[in-house]
Scaffold this motif. Structure first.
Motif: not given
Length: 354
Positions: A44, A47-48, A158-159, A162-164, A212, A250, A257
């Motif tokens: 995880e 990924k970021r 995408m971040l 995905e995380f709004k 986004s 973010c 998260y």
């Protein structure tokens, strides 16, 4: 007075050994769980990794993976000892190793407890890592033609989807950087020239955000450009109206998260630690109960088991005295070596008589 002194007969010793054998195999599965949690967290974070400033955040998953492997090894070994303890002939070969093994178990459990605490305390370090990483990532958002950075636009988009979320701390962070590449700017346009000239650093800054950042749940079409210009949009006031952009930054979204994930893992590890402590106590009772058998040729006779041979206070005092003795011994050795060196350095004077 011994701590947790318990009397055992043959039947009780057998039951304890069987129970510990089963508990050790449960601990092996717990070790696999800890290893899996570390592996999942590492994936995880990787990924970021583009929006993280350093690799310090990987300390927790690496520690979990290591502790999981050690847990499987230690408990598998303990299970074998417990199984062989039912047969005095087989148990004899393990007797010299039990004390060092229990000492290693103590160190292992202290490390496991430390890792559990780190899971709860990593929030501050993770927050600074994300804040700086996201800031750098947003700067490189426009570099779609630069090797090594061409993926950053997709990563950030995408971040945010995905995380709004939007920006580092909020959507206004995008107003402070040039996120549109020069490749897509018409430098013959008066508006573009004026915007670049009005900025000290010669950057093209706009009160707009990437697509986004738009909230698809909003009934109104997304307003991503001229966000702060009320006259540019019909029936619109950006200060009072609920924007159709994601409000949360973010950094906060990612921090929430990962923090919740690591807190859950910390709670699981604390439970594993309690289970490991109970196994270690049980193994110590089994060890002392087998060692204190008065007549080894009569396995049916009673014996006593304990966790500590003396009280906590006496054990602590004894440990301190041993440490002091060790320190004094090292000092004496160092002094002796120094004296030998001085003697060796002296050369005897030789007088010649003519």
């Amino acid at each position: 007075m011994a701590l947790l002194k318990v009397k055992f007969n043959q039947k009780k010793r057998v039951k304890l050994a069987q129970g510990l054998w089963l508990m050790n195999w449960f601990s092996v599965f717990a070790g696999i769980l800890v290893f899996s949690m570390g592996l999942f967290l590492k994936i995880e974070l990787r990924k970021r990794s583009e929006v993280m400033d350093n690799s310090e955040s990987h300390f927790v998953p690496n520690s979990l993976i290591l502790m999981g492997i050690l847990s499987c090894a230690f408990n598998g070994f303990a299970g074998k000892i417990c199984y062989d303890s039912l047969d005095p002939a087989k148990f004899a070969k393990w007797k010299p190793l039990l004390k060092p093994y229990l000492a290693l178990c103590c160190v292992f459990n202290m490390l496991l407890f430390f890792v559990a605490l780190i899971c709860f305390l990593m929030r501050g370090s993770l927050e600074s890592t994300l804040a700086q990483g996201l800031k750098n990532g947003m700067k490189f958002y426009r570099d779609t033609d630069t090797p090594g950075r061409c993926f950053m636009k997709k990563t950030i988009d995408m971040l945010q989807i995905e995380f709004k979320c939007c920006g580092n701390n909020g959507y206004k962070d995008w107003f402070e950087i040039q996120w549109i590449s020069n490749r897509y700017l018409d430098f013959s346009s008066k508006e573009v020239k004026d915007r670049i000239k009005s900025n000290v650093d010669g950057r093209y800054l706009v009160d707009g955000v990437p697509f986004s950042c738009c909230n698809p749940s909003s009934p109104r079409p997304c307003i991503q450009y001229q966000v702060t210009n009320n006259s540019a949009h019909y029936s619109y006031d950006y200060q009072t109206e609920e924007l159709n952009l994601w409000r949360r930054g973010c950094r906060e979204a990612l921090l929430s998260y990962y923090s919740s994930m690591m807190s859950s893992m910390g709670a699981v590890i604390l439970l594993v630690w309690l289970f490991e402590m109970s196994v270690m106590v049980g193994l110590r009772l089994l060890h002392t109960s087998l060692e204190s058998i008065a007549n080894p040729e009569d396995p049916e006779c009673e014996s006593e088991g304990w966790v500590l041979e003396n009280s906590l206070k006496d054990t602590f005092k004894s440990a301190l005295e041993n440490l002091k003795k060790l320190g004094k011994f090292n000092q004496v050795e160092a002094g002796a070596e120094g004296a030998e060196g001085e003697e060796g350095g002296k050369t005897p004077a030789i007088t010649t008589v003519s």
